[in-house]
Design a protein around this motif. Structure first.
Motif, PDB file in Angstrom:
ATOM      1  N   ASN A  50       0.842  -1.137   0.023  1.00 21.62           N
ATOM      2  CA  ASN A  50       0.171  -0.096  -0.051  1.00 21.62           C
ATOM      3  C   ASN A  50       0.857   1.165  -0.131  1.00 21.62           C
ATOM      4  N   ALA A  51       2.069   1.313   0.664  1.00 17.85           N
ATOM      5  CA  ALA A  51       2.938   2.298   0.782  1.00 17.85           C
ATOM      6  C   ALA A  51       3.476   2.518  -0.983  1.00 17.85           C
ATOM      7  N   ILE A  52       3.501   1.581  -1.503  1.00 17.13           N
ATOM      8  CA  ILE A  52       4.237   1.726  -2.954  1.00 17.13           C
ATOM      9  C   ILE A  52       3.268   2.485  -3.754  1.00 17.13           C
ATOM     10  N   LEU A  53       1.827   1.781  -3.528  1.00 18.20           N
ATOM     11  CA  LEU A  53       0.751   2.256  -4.352  1.00 18.20           C
ATOM     12  C   LEU A  53       0.357   3.759  -4.137  1.00 18.20           C
ATOM     13  N   ASP A  54       0.533   3.987  -2.853  1.00 18.62           N
ATOM     14  CA  ASP A  54       0.000   5.342  -2.380  1.00 18.62           C
ATOM     15  C   ASP A  54       1.133   6.415  -3.042  1.00 18.62           C
ATOM     16  N   GLY A  55       2.090   5.913  -3.279  1.00 20.82           N
ATOM     17  CA  GLY A  55       3.264   6.815  -3.426  1.00 20.82           C
ATOM     18  C   GLY A  55       3.148   7.030  -5.076  1.00 20.82           C
ATOM     19  N   ILE A  56       2.312   6.366  -5.913  1.00 27.13           N
ATOM     20  CA  ILE A  56       2.247   6.736  -7.269  1.00 27.13           C
ATOM     21  C   ILE A  56       1.450   7.969  -7.475  1.00 27.13           C
ATOM     22  N   PRO A  57       2.080   8.826  -8.285  1.00 29.38           N
ATOM     23  CA  PRO A  57       1.607  10.275  -8.591  1.00 29.38           C
ATOM     24  C   PRO A  57       0.101   9.754  -9.287  1.00 29.38           C
ATOM     25  N   ASN A  58      -0.705  10.799  -9.148  1.00 25.86           N
ATOM     26  CA  ASN A  58      -1.986  10.772 -10.111  1.00 25.86           C
ATOM     27  C   ASN A  58      -1.901  10.870 -11.227  1.00 25.86           C
ATOM     28  N   ASP A  59      -3.004  10.280 -12.137  1.00 25.50           N
ATOM     29  CA  ASP A  59      -2.796  10.139 -13.578  1.00 25.50           C
ATOM     30  C   ASP A  59      -3.208  11.408 -14.239  1.00 25.50           C
ATOM     31  N   PRO A  60      -2.211  12.040 -15.004  1.00 26.95           N
ATOM     32  CA  PRO A  60      -2.828  13.577 -15.380  1.00 26.95           C
ATOM     33  C   PRO A  60      -4.020  13.467 -15.966  1.00 26.95           C
ATOM     34  N   HIS A  61      -4.531  12.462 -16.674  1.00 30.04           N
ATOM     35  CA  HIS A  61      -5.847  12.345 -17.555  1.00 30.04           C
ATOM     36  C   HIS A  61      -7.135  11.911 -16.793  1.00 30.04           C
ATOM     37  N   GLY A  62      -6.691  11.757 -15.147  1.00 25.72           N
ATOM     38  CA  GLY A  62      -7.770  11.564 -14.209  1.00 25.72           C
ATOM     39  C   GLY A  62      -8.384  10.128 -14.305  1.00 25.72           C
ATOM     40  N   ARG A  63      -7.702   9.375 -14.806  1.00 21.44           N
ATOM     41  CA  ARG A  63      -7.948   7.852 -14.797  1.00 21.44           C
ATOM     42  C   ARG A  63      -7.778   7.119 -13.601  1.00 21.44           C
ATOM     43  N   TYR A  64      -8.521   6.120 -13.375  1.00 23.59           N
ATOM     44  CA  TYR A  64      -8.234   5.210 -11.823  1.00 23.59           C
ATOM     45  C   TYR A  64      -7.292   4.476 -12.053  1.00 23.59           C
ATOM     46  N   LEU A  65      -6.484   4.099 -10.927  1.00 18.78           N
ATOM     47  CA  LEU A  65      -5.376   3.205 -10.798  1.00 18.78           C
ATOM     48  C   LEU A  65      -6.189   1.566 -10.465  1.00 18.78           C
ATOM     49  N   ARG A  66      -5.911   0.725 -11.448  1.00 12.95           N
ATOM     50  CA  ARG A  66      -6.702  -0.553 -11.259  1.00 12.95           C
ATOM     51  C   ARG A  66      -5.666  -1.803 -11.447  1.00 12.95           C
ATOM     52  N   PHE A  67      -6.355  -2.868 -10.685  1.00 13.80           N
ATOM     53  CA  PHE A  67      -5.821  -4.194 -10.685  1.00 13.80           C
ATOM     54  C   PHE A  67      -6.615  -4.903 -11.834  1.00 13.80           C
ATOM     55  N   LEU A  68      -5.935  -5.364 -12.713  1.00 15.08           N
ATOM     56  CA  LEU A  68      -6.757  -6.179 -13.953  1.00 15.08           C
ATOM     57  C   LEU A  68      -6.168  -7.624 -13.820  1.00 15.08           C
ATOM     58  N   ASN A  69      -7.181  -8.685 -13.519  1.00 11.82           N
ATOM     59  CA  ASN A  69      -6.962  -9.817 -13.669  1.00 11.82           C
ATOM     60  C   ASN A  69      -6.523 -10.347 -15.035  1.00 11.82           C
ATOM     61  N   VAL A  70      -5.243 -10.906 -15.443  1.00  9.59           N
ATOM     62  CA  VAL A  70      -4.998 -11.214 -16.843  1.00  9.59           C
ATOM     63  C   VAL A  70      -4.780 -12.777 -16.930  1.00  9.59           C
ATOM     64  N   LYS A  71      -5.477 -13.402 -15.828  1.00 10.06           N
ATOM     65  CA  LYS A  71      -5.363 -15.004 -15.916  1.00 10.06           C
ATOM     66  C   LYS A  71      -4.038 -15.350 -15.419  1.00 10.06           C
ATOM     67  N   VAL A  72      -2.926 -14.720 -15.585  1.00 15.17           N
ATOM     68  CA  VAL A  72      -1.602 -15.340 -15.052  1.00 15.17           C
ATOM     69  C   VAL A  72      -1.309 -14.332 -13.943  1.00 15.17           C
ATOM     70  N   GLY A  73      -1.956 -13.664 -13.375  1.00 17.13           N
ATOM     71  CA  GLY A  73      -1.566 -12.669 -12.479  1.00 17.13           C
ATOM     72  C   GLY A  73      -2.403 -11.517 -12.527  1.00 17.13           C
ATOM     73  N   VAL A  74      -1.833 -10.298 -11.969  1.00 18.24           N
ATOM     74  CA  VAL A  74      -2.736  -8.931 -11.969  1.00 18.24           C
ATOM     75  C   VAL A  74      -1.732  -7.950 -12.717  1.00 18.24           C
ATOM     76  N   PHE A  75      -2.298  -7.162 -13.441  1.00 22.05           N
ATOM     77  CA  PHE A  75      -1.981  -6.074 -14.165  1.00 22.05           C
ATOM     78  C   PHE A  75      -2.305  -4.577 -13.647  1.00 22.05           C
ATOM     79  N   LEU A  76      -1.138  -3.847 -13.645  1.00 21.72           N
ATOM     80  CA  LEU A  76      -1.557  -2.666 -12.792  1.00 21.72           C
ATOM     81  C   LEU A  76      -1.761  -1.560 -14.148  1.00 21.72           C
ATOM     82  N   ALA A  77      -2.657  -0.831 -14.176  1.00 25.45           N
ATOM     83  CA  ALA A  77      -3.089  -0.031 -15.307  1.00 25.45           C
ATOM     84  C   ALA A  77      -4.040   1.253 -14.969  1.00 25.45           C
TER      85      ALA A  77
END
Length: 209
Positions: free
Chosen positions: A43-70
């Motif tokens: 959570n400390a790492i995720l909280d340290g990610i700067p906000n997206d300049p386009h206003g999008r949401y930081l999400r975990f996507l299940n891609v069948k072999v794990g999770v993709f950060l997007a």
């Protein structure tokens, strides 16, 4: 929510798109002190990610072999455009420009909390690993770096003495880190030959020209 890649959106669906946040839990048999500590560090790492300049949401996507950060947009309208979790891993990897490993074994699991296991299902359970990808519009350098840092934390967790799998469970408000048994089962979503082998079906040969 579920994802629709070409639309770069998460829409109402099966839970394969979730908030990129680790949900804290009390110490239990499936969420021990090691997982509690890892949850805080991630959570400390995720909280340290700067906000997206386009206003999008930081999400975990299940891609069948794990999770993709997007970075993903949201829509209240159900959309099925482009690649979804129901496509094969090659199609998903091509669309997201994922960097797969030889040991990757795709699977689509759902969790049964009372049974302490994940079985074939809707994608609410996945391997606790962040999948690497090349830089793109939804996976920038900040997310690439966070992926590497989080995987180091996950790799540093001692293996479960009972042989259970380290898993991410989508619990609606984020991901919950847990030790779960994984049991893949044959379902109607498998190809016909797999179903025939599972049930030992006797197939009739089509007659006529």
């Amino acid at each position: 929510m579920s994802y629709s890649y070409r639309g770069r959106k998460c829409t109402p669906g099966n839970g394969t798109c979730g908030s990129a946040k680790m949900v804290k839990g009390k110490e239990t048999d499936i969420h021990d002190k090691n997982l509690m500590e890892a949850t805080t560090k991630i959570n400390a790492i995720l909280d340290g990610i700067p906000n997206d300049p386009h206003g999008r949401y930081l999400r975990f996507l299940n891609v069948k072999v794990g999770v993709f950060l997007a970075w993903m947009e949201h829509s209240d309208t159900r959309e099925i455009e482009g690649v979804t979790i129901h496509d094969d891993i090659e199609a998903i990897a091509n669309e997201f420009d994922l960097v797969l490993e030889e040991s990757d074994k795709p699977g689509l699991l759902a969790y049964d909390y009372r049974g302490r296991k994940c079985t074939t299902g809707n994608g609410s359970c996945s391997k606790a690993r962040l999948v690497k990808a090349n830089e793109s519009g939804i996976h920038d350098k900040n997310l690439m770096e966070a992926t590497t840092q989080i995987n180091k934390i996950l790799d540093g967790i001692p293996s479960d003495s009972g042989g259970r799998n380290l898993s991410f469970l989508n619990v609606n408000r984020g991901a919950y880190l847990a030790w779960m048994e994984h049991e893949e089962q044959v379902t109607i979503n498998d190809d016909f030959n797999t179903i025939a082998d599972e049930f030992d079906l006797i197939l009739e040969t089509a007659s006529g020209a």
